[in-house]
Design a protein around this motif. Structure first.
Motif, short mmCIF file in Angstrom:
data_model
loop_
_atom_site.label_atom_id
_atom_site.label_comp_id
_atom_site.label_asym_id
_atom_site.label_seq_id
_atom_site.Cartn_x
_atom_site.Cartn_y
_atom_site.Cartn_z
N ALA A 150 18.13 49.03 59.85
CA ALA A 150 17.68 49.61 61.12
C ALA A 150 18.78 50.42 61.77
N ARG A 151 20.03 50.24 61.33
CA ARG A 151 21.16 50.99 61.90
C ARG A 151 21.44 52.26 61.12
N HIS A 156 16.13 57.36 62.32
CA HIS A 156 15.82 58.17 63.50
C HIS A 156 15.19 59.50 63.11
N ILE A 193 15.08 44.90 68.08
CA ILE A 193 15.10 46.11 67.25
C ILE A 193 13.85 46.95 67.48
N LYS A 195 12.51 47.94 70.00
CA LYS A 195 12.65 48.88 71.12
C LYS A 195 13.16 50.25 70.67
N LEU A 196 13.66 50.34 69.44
CA LEU A 196 14.06 51.66 68.93
C LEU A 196 12.87 52.62 68.92
N CYS A 204 5.16 50.11 69.52
CA CYS A 204 6.09 49.21 68.86
C CYS A 204 6.04 47.85 69.52
N GLU A 236 8.48 44.85 64.55
CA GLU A 236 9.62 44.00 64.19
C GLU A 236 9.10 42.62 63.83
#
Length: 332
Positions: A150-151, A156, A193, A195-196, A204, A236
């Protein structure tokens, strides 16, 4: 959503038990050095798959994930014997023994891997969804990744394009808490997560990833949104893995007590409790299912061990081919 009936609960129990025992057998074969390289097991996360499959249409929906990818193709319809053979590097495997643990693949059953590069499957999943939209197939792509991935920056880019083009894709992060061995709390200044998705105005939210009913409900809503042409959703799945990141993981970052606490909400146990409480099956009928699963796992192992290794010639049969390219033509 399709009703969660007695038959569904019994299927969930049998499927999840098969996935668990299948991978337990793989762990044993790994220790015997019959499975080489890395081995990432799914123990504890089975409800995420079981619930999703209940909401999917396997005649047209697709799935793509990372390298914790042995049981997903079985759920999608791939013969577990061929999956086991692939893990042992045999010619009868799903990729003829050339993919191994991290690269199970079946276009026939809509399973697009098995990707070893962290986060690589996220934009690829969006790309598959783009193809479905372009060709108007009505299919939706389930794109799975871990909390560590997710990072990844490509997430994105994929989220942005998926929302811009309203792609029929469901992004699912399987948050098992530790990525390889680093807790979520140490990788970002937020722990939610899901909330991305807010930054892209993408629907989401969090889901109890240890309960297949909760997973099925969330996935149904997300899949129907995508199928209507309203675009992606980001879920998530809060889950937990009982084994390490891979077989070589010493798990020094967590206590045995923590693992035991999470085993109290084991998804297989949760489903079995409902079956027994609701009298969907007797203990004797459960014992029959248990034996059926045990026999199938042993059959898979026997098939894989007795299958031949690929011939050396296969290396030359799978190279890229074009008319003016001076190598052996593609034969497979």
């Amino acid at each position: 959503m399709k009703e969660v009936t007695k038959e569904v609960y019994l299927k969930w129990y049998e499927d999840m038990l098969l996935w668990r025992k299948f991978e337990d057998k793989l762990a044993a074969l790994y220790i015997q050095q019959k499975v080489r390289g890395f081995l990432h097991l799914y123990n504890g996360q089975e409800a995420v798959l079981a619930g999703a499959l209940h909401a999917m249409d396997l005649t047209k929906d697709k799935m793509i994930t990372a390298y914790r990818n042995h049981v997903q193709p079985i759920g999608m319809g791939v013969d577990p014997r061929n999956v086991m053979a692939e893990l042992l590097g045999k010619a009868t495997g799903t990729s003829k023994g050339m993919g191994g643990s991290m690269h199970i693949f079946s276009k026939e059953h809509g399973f697009y891997g098995g990707h070893g590069i962290v986060g690589a499957q996220i934009p690829v999943g969006a790309g598959i969804a783009f193809a479905d939209k372009y060709f108007n197939t009505g299919g939706v792509t389930m794109t799975y990744f871990g909390d560590g991935a997710a990072r990844q920056g490509s997430l994105h880019e994929a989220f942005n394009m998926a929302m811009l083009w309203k792609l029929p894709v469901v992004f699912i992060v399987e948050n098992n808490g530790y990525a390889m061995g680093t807790s979520v709390e140490r990788t970002a200044n937020h722990t939610d997560i899901w909330k991305l998705g807010l930054g892209y105005e993408m629907p989401c939210g969090p889901v109890d990833g240890m309960n297949p009913v909760k997973v099925a409900e969330a996935m149904h809503e997300a899949i129907e949104r995508a199928r209507r042409g309203d675009g992606p959703t980001f879920l998530e799945m809060k889950t937990y893995r009982y084994r390490g990141h891979s077989m070589s993981d010493a798990q020094l970052y967590r206590s045995k007590e923590e693992v035991e606490e999470y085993k109290k909400i084991d998804p297989i146990t949760q489903v079995l409790d409902v079956i027994l409480d609701q009298k969907y099956a007797t203990q004797e009928e459960i014992d029959v299912i248990d034996q059926k699963v045990k026999d199938l796992v042993e059959e898979c192992a026997k098939f894989a061990e007795e299958s031949p290794y690929p011939d050396l010639q296969q290396l030359y049969d799978v190279v890229y081919a074009q008319e003016d390219y001076p190598f052996t033509p593609h034969k497979l």
